[in-house]
Design an enzyme around this catalytic site. Structure first.
Site, short mmCIF file in Angstrom:
data_model
loop_
_atom_site.label_atom_id
_atom_site.label_comp_id
_atom_site.label_asym_id
_atom_site.label_seq_id
_atom_site.Cartn_x
_atom_site.Cartn_y
_atom_site.Cartn_z
CB CYS A 156 -21.53 -40.95 -42.36
SG CYS A 156 -21.56 -42.67 -42.42
CB CYS A 177 -2.10 -64.20 -3.90
SG CYS A 177 -1.75 -65.80 -2.21
CG ASP A 234 19.33 -33.77 -30.68
OD1 ASP A 234 19.73 -33.72 -31.76
OD2 ASP A 234 17.96 -32.60 -29.47
CG ASP A 290 15.94 -30.99 -26.35
OD1 ASP A 290 16.12 -31.13 -27.46
OD2 ASP A 290 15.66 -29.77 -26.25
CG ASP A 293 15.77 -35.20 -30.77
OD1 ASP A 293 16.36 -35.23 -31.27
OD2 ASP A 293 15.49 -34.54 -29.66
#
Length: 815
Positions: A18, A88, A505, A702, A706
């Site tokens: 706010c 390094c 799946d 997909d 999932d």
């Protein structure tokens, strides 16, 4: 009014809700000594602070957090110049971690990049790196300016080429003057007779000094800066070794009385050849490292430079950066598609091989999506742009590959810990070697001790250790991108190799993701094509997915008009077509119409066992056909599961579908374990149980549902044909949507980790074997010894070998 020495800082702020929050933030920031002006913004959740240059970012962050608000960590990408070995990397990480406000640091030798997370000033980070003896600069967009990186590599290669040629020109005479007698009998006597030994040595001094302090200055400068900071690295070893040989030779040339009798000998050729051979190794290494980024350059080369945009119906060619979302883009046959979009008009085949790894062009019609960077084959398309520039799929792919290449694998942590102590230990071994040979060595002991100590210093440079992991990761992730496998996180590359079970799946992953007509049997006296045409005409009036599957089965066939259409929810549909009454529906619908389905009872049972949904067709009150609709397996699913089993992996399917259908699909695919009828939260629990039972687990999915499972799995693998949410939750993205690329990803992971282990074995075995040989441990027993010249050659070869071995991954091909 702000002075020219004032600094404007932009701070993102969390927790402002706010106007009073804005006032509070501004108030606490103004109290910080040195702050001149503050402007906080609630809409952007940020604050702009003008202050003296002495006011650091961590000071401002502490004031904000003390007030109860948060400042999210920011990521700064730095390009680091001058790193040459694993020590390094450790040194740069150490100095960056010491900067106030730094939370995490990842430095990559192969990409010459540092990724710093926290609230530190970028100027403080750069200053810290420069104090350590390296050069640093901020890179825009995570160092993803591929053109700039390529130019930098090219400039480095040109510089090393010039340095090597110069060193070679001045080293050859030194080498011939000192070593010619070993190759040509009487050469030394001739040289002594013509110019004399002292003149010979003075000439060698002049030529070697040029080699050391002109092309070899890069080693001396960086090496001694590191020594001053008590953080010796590869350049320190080269600097100490070459200067020790040169310094001893200078004393022998100009103040021989300072050396013991019999110890007056020069080693100019060792100092000169060391520098020349290491420059050659660095040059070959730079050229090879440039090839590790070939995949990125190929992807970047897919980006079109211009697009033909329809403005007021008139085609106009504009730079691709000027294309806006919503523009209509005209793409002719053979042209590269410039932006992501949806086909508004036209149809064609599109070659998506460089995006998905799939070689077969795919058909694209109106309403279907196309990806920028792919090639339009034979038709003209009008595409409405949806994603442009950095939001495009190709830009995201490049970004994902670069992020994976810049990340560190867990195996790299071991290398970093070893190399932090490696160079100091080598310096100690060299000192002990010098003392032992000085005390116990044959006459002239001082010269022999020097040669042995210099050999140890040169042969032990840890360049190969620093390159062993990142070069393999760079080449492997680049090759994965070419095959349609994107590793969003480098860690997944290592974890995937040890996976024990792969869980899938079902819908859209193992199956097509939409219903298809799979079976059709007609009663005697009817034609299959005719019955299917009439059934499709009725179903064309329905919006049910099963109806769309039946309509799709007739392809481009023109369907007749229907009348008196009626639909019974959960039952079926009926209409009049060409004067015939056609009804399509489930068995209960047929019974409601007074038809007996017993004639097809055996087929119905068989289709049910396969997880398919049987439907019936009736013409004019007579049962005519049984057909089945199902979300069929993808064509490559069975082969995928077979390959995974051949790779020694267990397979599982976790789905929200009903148990009967899931079991039927699992039987067809050959899957070992089935978990069905689970909600997203249930999928997470199922994955936890599978991990306990079988070990490391990769999950392939997909959909939005999932995402939790992908995050819970040890390695989440999202199909590129799926949702953005699933891909964001995944560690690996399979761009083609073909489940067989799961096998490719696992095989690539195994190949990359095997390659890294080969590199590390070579790097560590090389040092383990050659350091004792260089120190002369085997000389008293077997007469084996190693000169500084051969040490330099072996060291240079080790780095080139490691990079060359990593480049073999460019030829990786899934079996």
């Amino acid at each position: 009014m702000p002075s020219t020495s004032d600094v404007l800082r932009h701070l993102p702020i969390e927790g402002m809700t706010c106007a009073s929050c804005v006032g509070r933030v501004e108030k606490v920031l103004r109290r910080v000594e040195g702050v001149k002006d503050v402007s906080a913004n609630l809409a952007t959740e940020s604050a702009d602070v003008t202050a003296d240059a002495s006011v650091t970012l961590p000071t401002l962050v502490r004031a904000i957090t003390a007030a109860g608000y948060g400042v999210p960590a920011q990521t700064v990408d730095l390009a680091i110049d001058g790193m040459t070995c694993a020590s390094c990397v450790g040194r740069v990480e150490k100095v960056l971690r010491a900067v106030p406000g730094v939370q995490d640091v990842s430095v990559n030798l192969a990409t010459e990049q540092a990724i710093v997370t926290g609230q530190a000033d970028a100027s403080d980070l750069i200053a810290a790196v420069e104090r350590a003896g390296y050069d640093a600069r901020i890179t825009e967009d995570g160092g993803r300016d591929i053109g700039e990186a390529a130019e930098r590599r090219q400039a480095e290669t040109v510089s090393l080429t010039r340095a090597f040629i110069l060193a070679l020109v001045f080293t050859l005479p030194v080498f011939l003057m000192e070593m010619g007698g070993h190759m040509i009998p009487g050469f030394h006597h001739l040289l002594d007779h013509v110019i004399g030994m002292r003149t010979n040595w003075i000439l060698q001094f002049i030529l070697t000094s040029i080699v050391l302090f002109v092309p070899g200055w890069r080693f001396l400068r960086t090496g001694f800066v590191a020594l001053v900071h008590l953080a010796p690295e590869m350049n320190s070893l080269v600097a100490i070794g070459s200067l020790a040989a040169w310094g001893y030779s200078v004393i022998a040339t100009f103040a021989p009385r300072l050396l013991p009798a019999g110890a007056v000998q020069v080693y100019y050729e060792a100092a000169a050849v060391i520098v020349t051979l290491i420059l050659l190794g660095r040059l070959l290494e730079a050229r090879a490292k440039g090839r590790t980024s070939d995949a990125i350059r190929k992807l970047a080369g897919l980006q079109a430079r211009a697009a033909v945009v329809l403005r007021n119906g008139t085609p106009a060619e504009v730079p691709v950066g000027e294309v806006k979302s919503g523009d209509l883009v005209l793409i002719r046959p053979g042209e590269r598609i410039p932006v992501d979009g949806v086909v508004a008009e036209g149809e064609s085949y599109v070659d998506q091989s460089m995006i998905t790894g799939e070689p077969v062009p795919v058909a694209r019609h109106s309403g279907e999506s196309v990806v920028g960077g792919t090639v339009n084959q034979n038709g003209t398309l009008t595409v409405r742009a949806t994603s442009v520039e950095e939001a495009s799929t190709l830009a995201q792919i490049i970004r994902m590959v670069q992020d994976a290449q810049a990340s560190k694998l867990p195996i790299q942590g071991l290398v970093d810990r070893v190399t932090m102590w490696f160079v100091p230990i080598i310096l100690l071994i060299a000192a002990v070697t010098f003392v032992i040979w000085l005390v116990f060595g044959p006459t002239p002991a001082l010269g022999v001790a020097l040669v042995r100590a210099v050999s140890v210093l040169i042969v032990a440079c840890p360049c190969a250790m620093g390159l062993a992991t990142p070069t393999s990761v760079m080449v492997g992730t680049g090759r994965g991108a070419e095959l349609g496998v994107l590793f969003r996180k480098g860690e997944a590359l290592q974890t995937l190799k040890d996976t024990k079970v792969v869980a899938f799946d079902k819908t859209g992953t193992l199956t097509q993701g939409h219903p298809e007509l799979t079976d059709m049997t007609v009663a005697e006296g009817f034609e299959r094509e005719e019955v299917l045409r009439l059934a499709a005409a009725v179903e064309a009036r329905s919006e049910h997915p099963i109806a769309r599957a039946i309509v799709a089965a007739v392809g481009n066939t023109v369907l007749p008009d229907v009348s008196a259409f009626e639909s019974v929810t959960g039952g079926g549909v009926r209409a009049s077509v060409e004067g015939r009454t056609v009804a399509v529906g489930a068995d209960r619908y047929m019974r409601d119409l007074g038809l007996d389905v017993a004639a097809f009872a055996s087929q119905a049972v068989h289709l049910g066992e396969l997880g398919r949904t049987p439907l019936y067709v009736a013409l004019d009150g007579r049962l005519t056909a049984i057909l089945a609709v199902a979300d069929a397996l993808r064509p490559t699913t069975v082969a995928t599961i077979t390959h995974l089993h051949a790779m020694g992996l267990r397979t599982a399917m976790v789905t929200g579908d009903n148990a009967h259908t899931a079991s039927a699909i699992a039987r067809q695919a050959g899957i070992d374990t089935v978990v069905a009828e689970v909600l997203p939260a249930g999928k997470v629990e199922a994955i936890r149980k599978l991990k306990v039972a079988d070990g490391l687990l990769a999950y392939v999915g997909d959909g939005i549902n999932d995402a939790p499972a992908l995050a819970e799995a040890d390695v989440g693998m999202a199909m590129g044909s799926g949702t953005d949410i699933a891909m964001e939750a995944a560690d690996v993205v399979l761009m083609s949507g073909n489940p067989e690329t799961v096998c490719t990803a696992i095989a690539l992971s195994r190949a990359v980790i095997a390659n890294i282990r080969q590199n590390l074995f070579w790097a560590f075995a090389y040092n383990t074997a050659l350091v004792p040989l260089a120190a002369g441990v085997f000389e008293p027993l077997f007469g084996w010894q190693m000169s500084p010249v051969f040490s330099a050659g072996a060291m240079a070869f080790s780095s080139v070998f490691v990079v060359g071995n990593a480049l073999r991954l460019r030829r990786f091909s899934p079996r």
